[in-house]
Design a protein around this motif. Sequence first.
Motif, short mmCIF file in Angstrom:
data_model
loop_
_atom_site.label_atom_id
_atom_site.label_comp_id
_atom_site.label_asym_id
_atom_site.label_seq_id
_atom_site.Cartn_x
_atom_site.Cartn_y
_atom_site.Cartn_z
N MET A 68 -20.13 36.39 -28.80
CA MET A 68 -21.42 35.83 -28.41
C MET A 68 -22.14 36.78 -27.47
N ASP A 69 -23.46 36.80 -27.56
CA ASP A 69 -24.28 37.68 -26.73
C ASP A 69 -24.71 36.93 -25.47
N CYS A 70 -23.79 36.85 -24.49
CA CYS A 70 -24.06 36.13 -23.26
C CYS A 70 -23.11 36.61 -22.18
N ASP A 71 -23.42 36.27 -20.94
CA ASP A 71 -22.54 36.61 -19.82
C ASP A 71 -21.51 35.53 -19.57
N ASP A 72 -21.87 34.28 -19.87
CA ASP A 72 -20.95 33.15 -19.70
C ASP A 72 -21.44 32.03 -20.59
N CYS A 73 -20.66 30.95 -20.64
CA CYS A 73 -20.97 29.84 -21.53
C CYS A 73 -21.01 28.51 -20.80
N VAL A 74 -21.88 27.64 -21.25
CA VAL A 74 -21.83 26.23 -20.88
C VAL A 74 -20.79 25.56 -21.78
N VAL A 75 -19.89 24.81 -21.17
CA VAL A 75 -18.84 24.14 -21.93
C VAL A 75 -19.04 22.64 -21.81
N THR A 76 -19.02 21.95 -22.94
CA THR A 76 -19.21 20.50 -22.97
C THR A 76 -17.94 19.82 -23.47
N ASP A 77 -17.94 18.49 -23.44
CA ASP A 77 -16.89 17.76 -24.13
C ASP A 77 -17.35 17.50 -25.56
N ALA A 78 -16.57 16.75 -26.32
CA ALA A 78 -16.90 16.52 -27.73
C ALA A 78 -18.17 15.69 -27.91
N ASN A 79 -18.62 15.02 -26.84
CA ASN A 79 -19.85 14.21 -26.90
C ASN A 79 -21.07 14.99 -26.44
N ALA A 80 -20.92 16.32 -26.27
CA ALA A 80 -21.99 17.20 -25.79
C ALA A 80 -22.39 16.88 -24.35
N THR A 81 -21.49 16.25 -23.61
CA THR A 81 -21.70 16.04 -22.19
C THR A 81 -21.33 17.32 -21.46
N VAL A 82 -22.22 17.80 -20.61
CA VAL A 82 -22.00 19.06 -19.90
C VAL A 82 -20.86 18.89 -18.90
N ILE A 83 -19.92 19.86 -18.88
CA ILE A 83 -18.79 19.80 -17.96
C ILE A 83 -18.81 20.98 -16.98
N THR A 115 -25.05 20.66 0.92
CA THR A 115 -26.36 20.66 0.26
C THR A 115 -26.91 19.25 0.15
N GLU A 116 -28.15 19.07 0.57
CA GLU A 116 -28.80 17.77 0.43
C GLU A 116 -29.35 17.61 -0.99
N HIS A 117 -29.54 16.37 -1.37
CA HIS A 117 -30.18 16.04 -2.65
C HIS A 117 -29.41 16.62 -3.84
N VAL A 118 -28.14 16.26 -3.95
CA VAL A 118 -27.33 16.62 -5.11
C VAL A 118 -26.87 15.33 -5.79
N GLU A 119 -27.12 15.22 -7.07
CA GLU A 119 -26.67 14.06 -7.83
C GLU A 119 -25.55 14.47 -8.78
N VAL A 120 -24.49 13.67 -8.82
CA VAL A 120 -23.33 13.90 -9.67
C VAL A 120 -23.29 12.81 -10.72
N GLY A 121 -23.20 13.21 -12.00
CA GLY A 121 -23.19 12.20 -13.06
C GLY A 121 -22.90 12.81 -14.42
N GLU A 122 -23.06 12.01 -15.45
CA GLU A 122 -22.88 12.48 -16.83
C GLU A 122 -24.22 12.93 -17.38
N TYR A 123 -24.27 14.18 -17.86
CA TYR A 123 -25.53 14.76 -18.31
C TYR A 123 -25.33 15.46 -19.65
N HIS A 124 -26.39 15.47 -20.43
CA HIS A 124 -26.38 16.08 -21.76
C HIS A 124 -26.98 17.48 -21.66
N LEU A 125 -26.79 18.26 -22.70
CA LEU A 125 -27.38 19.60 -22.75
C LEU A 125 -28.89 19.58 -22.56
N ARG A 126 -29.53 18.52 -23.02
CA ARG A 126 -30.99 18.46 -22.88
C ARG A 126 -31.41 18.51 -21.41
N ASN A 127 -30.55 18.00 -20.51
CA ASN A 127 -30.87 18.07 -19.09
C ASN A 127 -30.88 19.51 -18.60
N LEU A 128 -29.98 20.32 -19.14
CA LEU A 128 -29.96 21.75 -18.79
C LEU A 128 -31.19 22.45 -19.35
#
Length: 277
Positions: free
Chosen positions: A157-172, A209-222
Motif C-alpha cells: 500500500m502507498d501510505c505511511d500507516d493504516c487505520v485499522v477497524t474491526d469487522a463492523n468498520a468501527t475505527v480502533i 487534554t480537555e474536550h476529548v470524547e471516547v466512543g464507537e466511531y465509523h470511518l465516516r467520522n474520520l
Amino acid sequence: MSESVSLQPLDQFALNDRLANYGDGVFTTMHVSEGRVGLLSRHVSRLVNDAAALGITVTATAIEEVIRTAMQQQQYGVLKILLGSGQGGRGYSRPGQAAVSLAVSWHAVPALYETWRQQGIALAVSPVTLAHQPLLAGLKHANRLEQVLVKRAMQTMDCDDCVVTDANATVIEASAANLFWFKKGVWFTPDLSKAGVNGVMRQFILEHTEHVEVGEYHLRNLYDADAVMLSNALMQIVPVHSLVNAHSSEIHEYSLAPVKALQQSLAGAYKQECIRA
C-alpha cells in the motif's frame, strides 16, 4: 504465580518458554533520551496491570530495578521489556510453580519519526480487521499476529500507516499507534473495550487534554474530521495530512494546525514525565 523475576536475553529463550510459544506475556517499549525515560511510571504500571490481567504477578519495584540495570548500558534509544509467564510444558496450561521472566533489549529510535512529527503522514485503511476479545482489549500482550498481518498488508500500500477497524468498520487504532481526530473544537478517540491497545501516550493525552470524547466511531467520522493524529510512546504525537477513502479512493486532506497546537500545549507536561529510573 511467583513474584521472582529473572532477567534473560532475548536471544536465549528456552524451547518451552511460554512467551515464545504462545505469546503468554506482555511488553512495553520506552523512549530513552539523556538517561530519562519518557512516561516511565506509565510504562511500569502498564507492565504490572497488563500482566495481572493475564494472571502474572510482578511488582513495580522489580520492574523498576530491571530498568535501572538496563540504563547502565546506554542513555539513548528504545528500551523494550518483555514480561512472560516463564517456562512450561507442551500444552497451554501453565505449570503451578513457573517463575516470571523478563527479557530486555535496546533498539534505535526510528529516524523518520522526527520528520513525521513535523510534516505529517499519509494514511490508508487496512484491509485487515481486528477481532473482538474483551478479555485482551487494551492490553499490550505479546500475541500480536493481527498487527503482523496489518504490517504485511501495508507493504503493498502507498501510505505511511493504516487505520485499522474491526469487522463492523468501527475505527480502533493504527498499525502500532492510537488514533485521535479533531472536529469543531473537540478531540475524539475510539473506545478500546473490545479491541486495540490502550497506549501509554494515549493515556497521557486523555489525562492532559480537555474536550476529548471516547466512543464507537465509523470511518465516516474520520473522513469528516478537521485534523487527525497518531500517538504512541516512541513517535509521541504525529499529525496526519491525508487519508485515502477505503471505498471511493478519494483523498481526504487535514489541517496540521490543531495537532501542532496540541503538541506544543502538552510539551511541558510530557517533559515532567520524562524521569530517570
